[in-house]
Write an enzyme that holds these catalytic residues in place. Structure first.
Site, short mmCIF file in Angstrom:
data_model
loop_
_atom_site.label_atom_id
_atom_site.label_comp_id
_atom_site.label_asym_id
_atom_site.label_seq_id
_atom_site.Cartn_x
_atom_site.Cartn_y
_atom_site.Cartn_z
N SER A 104 0.42 -1.21 0.64
CA SER A 104 -0.04 0.19 -0.16
C SER A 104 1.07 1.48 -0.58
CB SER A 104 -0.76 0.15 0.81
OG SER A 104 -1.73 0.40 1.23
N ASP A 246 -2.44 5.72 -3.72
CA ASP A 246 -0.98 5.12 -2.88
C ASP A 246 -0.69 4.41 -3.11
OD1 ASP A 246 -3.13 3.86 -2.26
OD2 ASP A 246 -2.59 3.47 -0.15
N ASP A 248 -0.66 1.30 -4.02
CA ASP A 248 -2.04 0.27 -4.08
C ASP A 248 -3.39 0.97 -5.03
OD1 ASP A 248 -3.02 0.29 -1.57
OD2 ASP A 248 -3.96 -1.30 -1.87
N ASP A 250 -6.18 1.94 -3.39
CA ASP A 250 -7.40 1.85 -2.43
C ASP A 250 -6.93 3.20 -1.66
OD1 ASP A 250 -4.55 1.61 -0.50
OD2 ASP A 250 -6.57 -0.43 0.84
#
Length: 452
Positions: A104, A246, A248, A250
């Protein structure tokens, strides 16, 4: 062995904490546990596997794919895609399992593994606990029961994933983005191709930064955890707004045309009003965590929207939403869940919906976000204390009660033990920043004396 799974999968320094052996073993264990639970009953199991562009994702992906295939699971390898894309494809393709390799917003040396159940939902805590238990048992002394011959899993690349996901994102927008100029900061991460493609198809004029991942530069001075580059680019290009993801993707944070930050609370407020207007905000309710700014709560009350609070973590927001059928929830950090269109936080979808509201109303993002006033918020971390006694200390409870009386209805106190460190977080909100600092300082002193 300590618990491997945290609130967002397994995470650690790649090739130190998170090794190829661990990734392979957890994948085999996940296949066995889901088979025992009946997930694979009556058919040959399929898994979707994706990753962010970290260099370590290459060998970890190979380990996960090897583990699943050795357990008899067919694998669809979708390559570098955002976490919510892997979740979406797991559901859309009718797969039994999804696996995302990402840490992440963490720095590049870290990586992580997230598992998704059928439908693209995060695994329940009890399934994660069972996977850990089975992994530990077989790591100790018991060999795996492995298929042979035609029973082993087959692996193939699924190259349609990006187009399929982008088509889904653009297809659920309430209106196009024609006429908007938007700066996108992709954090050199998983959305570096997806997000620009989606915004362009929706009609926006784009300036893109942080979209040249090399495996080492993910989240490095850019993205939702480092907004300075985005703020400067929005002002330089005279853009209508900026969107930051960010690693990833999400998460989504935003910047208005003046370069001012628009955080997750403000994004939730804007989207809540937009969804209510088109009768998509079920029960006129929005879900957020106890860390949301008091200004958000006051704004929702003023607008006649019910606000439900959960513990810290997007998984708890999602659990509340699923249990009661709510449509919108999220965190101040930018995890926003629009449950009609995603099973997890989706930064690209959030950014698209936010931009769609700007385009639809003709108002600036600054104007839309002014629906709430962020109250000054002070956070003090108090280290080296017994965090287990936060809720049982009479001295601390008395100090909190006194602070709450002083702040009244325009302030708030939150004491929270850290989930990973021996410290207590003291958060105070007040209409005046000096008052917030003073109250936070006094409470921090009490935490030290009472729990030290």
């Amino acid at each position: 062995m300590g618990r491997l799974f945290g609130t967002d999968g397994v995470r650690g320094v790649a090739n130190a904490d998170l090794t190829a052996e661990l990734a392979l073993g957890l994948s085999v264990a996940a296949a066995h546990v889901l088979a025992e639970a009946g997930t694979f009953a009556g058919h040959r199991a399929t898994a979707v596997v994706g990753r962010d562009p970290r260099a370590s994702g290459e060998f970890l992906e190979a380990a996960v794919v090897a583990g699943l295939a050795s357990a008899g699971v067919d694998v669809l390898r979708v390559g570098v895609l955002p976490t919510p894309a892997v979740a979406h494809l797991t559901g859309a393709l009718g797969a039994d399992l999804g696996v995302m390799l990402s840490a992440s917003h963490n720095a590049m040396p870290d990586n992580g593994i997230k598992f998704f159940a059928r439908g693209g939902h995060k695994l329940a805590d009890e399934l994660e606990d069972r996977i850990e238990s089975v992994y530990a048992e077989h790591r100790a002394d018991a060999p795996w029961d492995r298929p042979t011959g035609a029973g082993v899993g087959r692996v193939r690349d699924y190259d349609q994933g990006l187009d399929q996901y982008v088509a889904h994102l653009v297809g659920v927008l309430p209106n196009r983005l024609d006429g908007l100029t938007i700066v996108l900061d992709e954090a050199h991460g998983a959305a570096s191709r997806v997000s620009p493609e989606a915004f362009a198809r929706a009609g926006a004029e784009l300036i893109t930064i942080g979209a040249v991942p090399d495996g080492l530069n993910i989240n490095d001075g850019c993205g939702s955890t480092h907004l300075d580059l985005l703020k400067a680019a929005v002002i330089e290009h005279g853009a209508d707004l900026g969107i930051a993801h960010d690693g990833d993707a999400d998460r989504c944070l935003a910047v208005d045309h003046t370069g001012a930050e628009v955080d997750g609370d403000q994004i939730l407020a804007v989207l809540a009003l937009a969804m209510r207007e088109r009768e998509a905000l079920r029960s006129d309710t929005v879900v957020a965590t106890v860390m949301s700014n008091l200004g958000f709560k006051l704004a929702m009350e003023r607008e006649g929207i019910r606000f439900v609070q959960t513990g810290v973590g997007d998984r708890y927001v999602l659990e509340e939403m699923k249990e009661h059928g709510y449509a919108l929830g999220g965190e101040q950090s930018g995890h926003v869940i629009i449950l009609d269109h995603a099973t997890t936080g989706d930064g690209t979808l959030t950014g698209l919906m936010l931009a769609a509201r700007v385009a639809q109303t003709g108002r600036t993002l600054r104007d839309l976000a002014s629906v709430m006033d962020r109250l000054p918020q002070v956070l003090v971390n108090v280290p080296d204390v017994d965090k287990s006694r936060v809720t049982t200390s009479a001295e601390l409870a008395a100090a909190v009660s006194e602070a709450e009386r002083e702040l009244g209805s325009t302030g708030r106190v939150l004491l929270r033990p850290s989930g990973t460190e021996p410290l207590v977080r003291v958060m105070v909100e007040a209409a005046d920043i000096e008052q917030a600092r003073a109250v936070a300082g006094r409470l921090a002193d009490v935490v030290k004396s009472a729990l030290g």
